[in-house]
Design an enzyme around this catalytic site. Structure first.
Site, PDB file in Angstrom:
ATOM      1  N   TYR A   1       0.840  -1.202   0.000  1.00  0.00           N
ATOM      2  CA  TYR A   1       0.000   0.000   0.000  1.00  0.00           C
ATOM      3  C   TYR A   1       0.870   1.246   0.000  1.00  0.00           C
ATOM      4  O   TYR A   1       1.971   1.250   0.544  1.00  0.00           O
ATOM      5  CB  TYR A   1      -0.866   0.064   1.256  1.00  0.00           C
ATOM      6  CG  TYR A   1      -1.875  -1.043   1.407  1.00  0.00           C
ATOM      7  CD1 TYR A   1      -3.176  -0.903   0.903  1.00  0.00           C
ATOM      8  CD2 TYR A   1      -1.550  -2.231   2.067  1.00  0.00           C
ATOM      9  CE1 TYR A   1      -4.112  -1.915   1.055  1.00  0.00           C
ATOM     10  CE2 TYR A   1      -2.482  -3.249   2.217  1.00  0.00           C
ATOM     11  CZ  TYR A   1      -3.760  -3.084   1.710  1.00  0.00           C
ATOM     12  OH  TYR A   1      -4.687  -4.085   1.852  1.00  0.00           O
TER      13      TYR A   1
ATOM     14  N   ASP B   1     -10.093   7.414   8.866  1.00  0.00           N
ATOM     15  CA  ASP B   1      -9.734   7.963   7.551  1.00  0.00           C
ATOM     16  C   ASP B   1     -10.510   9.259   7.307  1.00  0.00           C
ATOM     17  O   ASP B   1     -11.259   9.725   8.174  1.00  0.00           O
ATOM     18  CB  ASP B   1      -9.944   6.932   6.421  1.00  0.00           C
ATOM     19  CG  ASP B   1     -11.404   6.561   6.208  1.00  0.00           C
ATOM     20  OD1 ASP B   1     -12.300   7.268   6.729  1.00  0.00           O
ATOM     21  OD2 ASP B   1     -11.662   5.571   5.507  1.00  0.00           O
TER      22      ASP B   1
END
Length: 285
Positions: free
Chosen positions: A99, A113
């Site tokens: 990632y 997030d």
């Protein structure tokens, strides 16, 4: 006659679609869930093949599934199994993933997030590039990690994220062992920082960034997340863009990816490390 020719062509397309088998990768866009991407892909393929999807007008079932949920707000490699390939998806869950994450210092959210509500704000001016690099060493190797409350993990058969959205009280899952193969700082422009992560199954980058913030005596949340690799499938080389979600393109990709999987080392035999994470298979009956 033209109608008959068109029908024969659709018949061939349907035969080709239902003969597809193996693993390939698509590029998941930002926004939809992984399941929604899978359903869209399936609808496109069935429509191209001229297969009726309403009612029980067909005997054949198109088996399709994905090898591990990617957050709605995330983009990148989503491995898809079709036909007998759906049985190989467990391998994808257990294998390594890469990632690239952009984190933001000084803010924490309920979802960990940018989609969530801000729950905390703290100063971050004291954090240096050296501080951040030193902290990363603590999160490399075999570590314990608490999964996010907003996640695909389940309680009594329902996703934690679904329960949270309904306003139900959800207890944090206990910390569990996860593996980080490599973790490096690519960019540091406070409050933003960019990480490259390679990890094993069951790992949450959102939890990592949150934990890094705490370790630095501030808080942090993921702003952007891209899965650049899953197993042998890379975003640049193998993930099909939406305009390539056709029977012929997928057939070509399956040929290429079969060779790719044969080159993978014996670690393909790894069992799924975490029972809480499951491959998603959907059969349209």
């Amino acid at each position: 006659m033209a109608g008959e020719a068109g029908g024969a062509s659709l018949g061939r397309a349907a035969d080709k679609l239902f003969s597809l088998s193996g693993l390939f990768a698509v590029r998941k866009p930002k926004g939809p869930t992984s399941a929604a991407v899978l359903n869209l892909l399936k609808e496109r393929l069935l429509a191209e093949a001229g297969v009726q999807t309403n009612g029980n007008k067909r005997n054949q079932v198109l088996k399709i599934g994905h090898g591990g949920t990617l957050d709605s707000a995330a983009t990148g490699v989503l491995v898809v199994g079709i036909g007998k390939g759906t049985k190989m998806l467990g391998t994808m869950l257990a294998g390594s993933k890469k990632y690239t994450a952009i984190g933001m210092l000084g803010k924490a959210t309920d979802t960990l997030d940018a989609t969530g509500k801000v729950t905390e704000e703290k100063p971050y001016d004291q954090v240096t590039k050296g501080d951040l690099e030193n902290v990363l060493q603590k999160f490399t190797g075999d570590i314990m990690q608490v999964p996010p409350l907003y996640s695909a993990l389940k309680k009594d058969g329902e996703r934690l994220s679904t329960l949270m959205k309904r306003g139900e009280a959800v207890e944090a899952k206990p910390a569990r062992p996860v593996r980080v193969y490599s973790l490096s700082l690519q960019q540091f422009q406070p409050p933003l920082f960019t990480l490259d992560v390679e990890c094993g199954g069951g790992f949450y980058v959102r939890s990592l960034v949150n934990d890094i913030g705490k370790e630095l005596s501030t808080c942090a949340t993921v702003q952007e997340l891209t899965r650049t690799k899953q197993g042998p499938f890379t975003l640049e080389e193998h993930a099909l863009q939406e305009d390539k979600w056709t029977i012929d393109e997928i057939a070509r990709s399956l040929e290429h990816c079969t060779a790719l999987l044969l080159e993978e080392p014996a670690r393909k035999k790894l069992k799924t490390e975490h029972a809480g994470e499951t491959a998603v298979i959907c059969e349209d009956k």
